[in-house]
Motif scaffolding. Structure first.
Motif, PDB file in Angstrom:
ATOM      1  N   MET A   1     -17.239  13.474  -5.987  1.00 47.46           N
ATOM      2  CA  MET A   1     -17.276  14.635  -6.550  1.00 47.46           C
ATOM      3  C   MET A   1     -16.187  14.921  -7.312  1.00 47.46           C
ATOM      4  O   MET A   1     -16.019  15.445  -8.295  1.00 47.46           O
ATOM      5  N   GLU A   2     -14.855  14.392  -6.645  1.00 46.21           N
ATOM      6  CA  GLU A   2     -13.776  14.796  -7.079  1.00 46.21           C
ATOM      7  C   GLU A   2     -13.459  13.862  -8.279  1.00 46.21           C
ATOM      8  O   GLU A   2     -12.964  14.365  -9.606  1.00 46.21           O
ATOM      9  N   ALA A   3     -14.149  12.517  -8.453  1.00 46.61           N
ATOM     10  CA  ALA A   3     -13.974  11.560  -9.500  1.00 46.61           C
ATOM     11  C   ALA A   3     -14.802  12.240 -10.822  1.00 46.61           C
ATOM     12  O   ALA A   3     -14.284  12.272 -11.701  1.00 46.61           O
ATOM     13  N   ILE A   4     -15.908  12.775 -10.394  1.00 42.33           N
ATOM     14  CA  ILE A   4     -16.591  13.555 -11.629  1.00 42.33           C
ATOM     15  C   ILE A   4     -16.011  14.387 -12.058  1.00 42.33           C
ATOM     16  O   ILE A   4     -15.988  14.543 -13.279  1.00 42.33           O
ATOM     17  N   GLN A   5     -15.252  15.518 -11.581  1.00 43.47           N
ATOM     18  CA  GLN A   5     -14.606  16.552 -11.864  1.00 43.47           C
ATOM     19  C   GLN A   5     -13.369  16.137 -12.779  1.00 43.47           C
ATOM     20  O   GLN A   5     -13.180  16.747 -13.936  1.00 43.47           O
ATOM     21  N   LEU A   6     -12.671  15.123 -12.236  1.00 43.80           N
ATOM     22  CA  LEU A   6     -11.664  14.408 -13.021  1.00 43.80           C
ATOM     23  C   LEU A   6     -12.127  13.975 -14.418  1.00 43.80           C
ATOM     24  O   LEU A   6     -11.315  14.304 -15.498  1.00 43.80           O
ATOM     25  N   ALA A   7     -13.153  13.317 -14.296  1.00 39.88           N
ATOM     26  CA  ALA A   7     -13.879  12.869 -15.531  1.00 39.88           C
ATOM     27  C   ALA A   7     -14.101  13.813 -16.563  1.00 39.88           C
ATOM     28  O   ALA A   7     -14.042  13.827 -17.667  1.00 39.88           O
ATOM     29  N   LYS A   8     -14.654  14.841 -16.035  1.00 40.09           N
ATOM     30  CA  LYS A   8     -15.226  16.033 -16.972  1.00 40.09           C
ATOM     31  C   LYS A   8     -14.070  16.418 -17.693  1.00 40.09           C
ATOM     32  O   LYS A   8     -14.252  17.221 -18.520  1.00 40.09           O
TER      33      LYS A   8
ATOM     34  N   ASP B   1     -28.937   8.205   6.657  1.00 44.22           N
ATOM     35  CA  ASP B   1     -29.032   9.218   5.713  1.00 44.22           C
ATOM     36  C   ASP B   1     -28.048   9.637   4.807  1.00 44.22           C
ATOM     37  O   ASP B   1     -27.861   9.389   3.567  1.00 44.22           O
ATOM     38  N   HIS B   2     -26.779   9.792   5.789  1.00 49.73           N
ATOM     39  CA  HIS B   2     -25.710  10.110   4.924  1.00 49.73           C
ATOM     40  C   HIS B   2     -24.972   8.851   4.180  1.00 49.73           C
ATOM     41  O   HIS B   2     -24.542   9.125   3.037  1.00 49.73           O
ATOM     42  N   LEU B   3     -25.343   7.789   4.718  1.00 48.76           N
ATOM     43  CA  LEU B   3     -24.771   6.544   4.040  1.00 48.76           C
ATOM     44  C   LEU B   3     -25.707   6.312   2.687  1.00 48.76           C
ATOM     45  O   LEU B   3     -25.107   6.050   1.751  1.00 48.76           O
ATOM     46  N   MET B   4     -27.055   6.275   2.943  1.00 50.02           N
ATOM     47  CA  MET B   4     -27.884   6.257   1.701  1.00 50.02           C
ATOM     48  C   MET B   4     -27.458   7.195   0.501  1.00 50.02           C
ATOM     49  O   MET B   4     -27.248   6.760  -0.755  1.00 50.02           O
ATOM     50  N   ASN B   5     -27.378   8.353   1.132  1.00 47.37           N
ATOM     51  CA  ASN B   5     -26.996   9.385  -0.012  1.00 47.37           C
ATOM     52  C   ASN B   5     -25.255   8.930  -0.616  1.00 47.37           C
ATOM     53  O   ASN B   5     -25.276   9.208  -1.738  1.00 47.37           O
ATOM     54  N   ALA B   6     -24.582   8.539   0.311  1.00 49.88           N
ATOM     55  CA  ALA B   6     -23.320   8.235  -0.348  1.00 49.88           C
ATOM     56  C   ALA B   6     -23.343   7.251  -1.320  1.00 49.88           C
ATOM     57  O   ALA B   6     -22.732   7.098  -2.354  1.00 49.88           O
ATOM     58  N   ILE B   7     -24.234   5.977  -0.923  1.00 51.83           N
ATOM     59  CA  ILE B   7     -24.256   5.024  -1.934  1.00 51.83           C
ATOM     60  C   ILE B   7     -24.933   5.490  -3.435  1.00 51.83           C
ATOM     61  O   ILE B   7     -24.257   4.973  -4.175  1.00 51.83           O
ATOM     62  N   THR B   8     -25.921   6.517  -3.324  1.00 55.31           N
ATOM     63  CA  THR B   8     -26.406   6.546  -4.539  1.00 55.31           C
ATOM     64  C   THR B   8     -25.697   7.804  -5.171  1.00 55.31           C
ATOM     65  O   THR B   8     -25.484   7.642  -6.365  1.00 55.31           O
ATOM     66  N   PHE B   9     -24.893   8.518  -4.630  1.00 54.19           N
ATOM     67  CA  PHE B   9     -23.804   9.435  -5.216  1.00 54.19           C
ATOM     68  C   PHE B   9     -22.933   8.643  -5.776  1.00 54.19           C
ATOM     69  O   PHE B   9     -22.586   8.784  -7.135  1.00 54.19           O
ATOM     70  N   ARG B  10     -22.300   7.530  -5.249  1.00 54.84           N
ATOM     71  CA  ARG B  10     -21.215   6.717  -5.949  1.00 54.84           C
ATOM     72  C   ARG B  10     -21.865   6.099  -7.141  1.00 54.84           C
ATOM     73  O   ARG B  10     -21.210   5.899  -8.125  1.00 54.84           O
ATOM     74  N   ASP B  11     -22.969   5.416  -7.145  1.00 56.36           N
ATOM     75  CA  ASP B  11     -23.584   5.050  -8.150  1.00 56.36           C
ATOM     76  C   ASP B  11     -23.793   5.978  -9.371  1.00 56.36           C
ATOM     77  O   ASP B  11     -23.236   5.563 -10.465  1.00 56.36           O
ATOM     78  N   LEU B  12     -24.239   7.187  -8.958  1.00 51.42           N
ATOM     79  CA  LEU B  12     -24.291   8.078 -10.106  1.00 51.42           C
ATOM     80  C   LEU B  12     -22.909   8.404 -10.734  1.00 51.42           C
ATOM     81  O   LEU B  12     -22.764   8.725 -11.894  1.00 51.42           O
ATOM     82  N   ALA B  13     -22.150   8.470  -9.675  1.00 53.41           N
ATOM     83  CA  ALA B  13     -20.563   9.020 -10.173  1.00 53.41           C
ATOM     84  C   ALA B  13     -20.013   7.996 -11.014  1.00 53.41           C
ATOM     85  O   ALA B  13     -19.416   8.401 -12.224  1.00 53.41           O
ATOM     86  N   GLN B  14     -20.368   6.753 -10.817  1.00 55.53           N
ATOM     87  CA  GLN B  14     -19.704   5.713 -11.699  1.00 55.53           C
ATOM     88  C   GLN B  14     -20.257   5.790 -13.236  1.00 55.53           C
ATOM     89  O   GLN B  14     -19.560   5.564 -14.120  1.00 55.53           O
ATOM     90  N   GLU B  15     -21.674   6.175 -13.336  1.00 59.16           N
ATOM     91  CA  GLU B  15     -22.448   6.124 -14.398  1.00 59.16           C
ATOM     92  C   GLU B  15     -21.917   7.447 -15.135  1.00 59.16           C
ATOM     93  O   GLU B  15     -21.721   7.533 -16.487  1.00 59.16           O
ATOM     94  N   MET B  16     -21.477   8.383 -14.482  1.00 59.44           N
ATOM     95  CA  MET B  16     -21.323   9.625 -15.193  1.00 59.44           C
ATOM     96  C   MET B  16     -19.776   9.464 -15.692  1.00 59.44           C
ATOM     97  O   MET B  16     -19.656  10.118 -16.800  1.00 59.44           O
ATOM     98  N   ILE B  17     -18.920   8.974 -14.884  1.00 62.96           N
ATOM     99  CA  ILE B  17     -17.603   8.673 -15.238  1.00 62.96           C
ATOM    100  C   ILE B  17     -17.705   7.679 -16.620  1.00 62.96           C
ATOM    101  O   ILE B  17     -16.958   7.886 -17.691  1.00 62.96           O
TER     102      ILE B  17
END
Length: 106
Positions: free
Chosen positions: A25-32, A81-97
């Motif tokens: 989340m911090e990475a996305i905000q920085l990229a923004k 569930d937390h792990l799967m969400n973290a993986i998905t969130f990381r993948d999407l964050a990389q794409e957004m950056i």
């Protein structure tokens, strides 16, 4: 597996997965804000946290592979569930950056 050891593995999954998501989340905000280099550093930190989460998961999988019963509980399901969400969130964050990097570069 001793209950204390299992609880440590489960809590490791939850804590490190949460850290992964926070770093992303911090990475996305920085990229923004156009701070792409810093955003990529945050993604690297997220990857380190994700590796730690995987270590916790591996402890549980190893136990199961040895034929030792792993009791499935709501807490374990929650941790996975937390792990799967973290993986998905990381993948999407990389794409957004990457997208922010392209936008800022043009």
């Amino acid at each position: 597996m001793e209950e204390t050891v299992m609880m440590q593995a489960i809590m490791g999954l939850i804590v490190h997965s949460g850290n992964t998501k926070s770093e992303c989340m911090e990475a996305i905000q920085l990229a923004k804000k156009g701070r792409i280099t810093e955003a990529k550093k945050k993604i690297n930190m997220a990857n380190e946290a994700l590796t730690e989460a995987h270590h916790s998961q591996t402890a549980l999988l190893t136990q199961e592979a040895r034929g030792e019963k792993v009791e499935v509980s709501m807490l374990l399901i929650h941790a996975q569930d937390h792990l799967m969400n973290a993986i998905t969130f990381r993948d999407l964050a990389q794409e957004m950056i990457e997208l922010y990097e392209r936008i800022k570069g043009e």
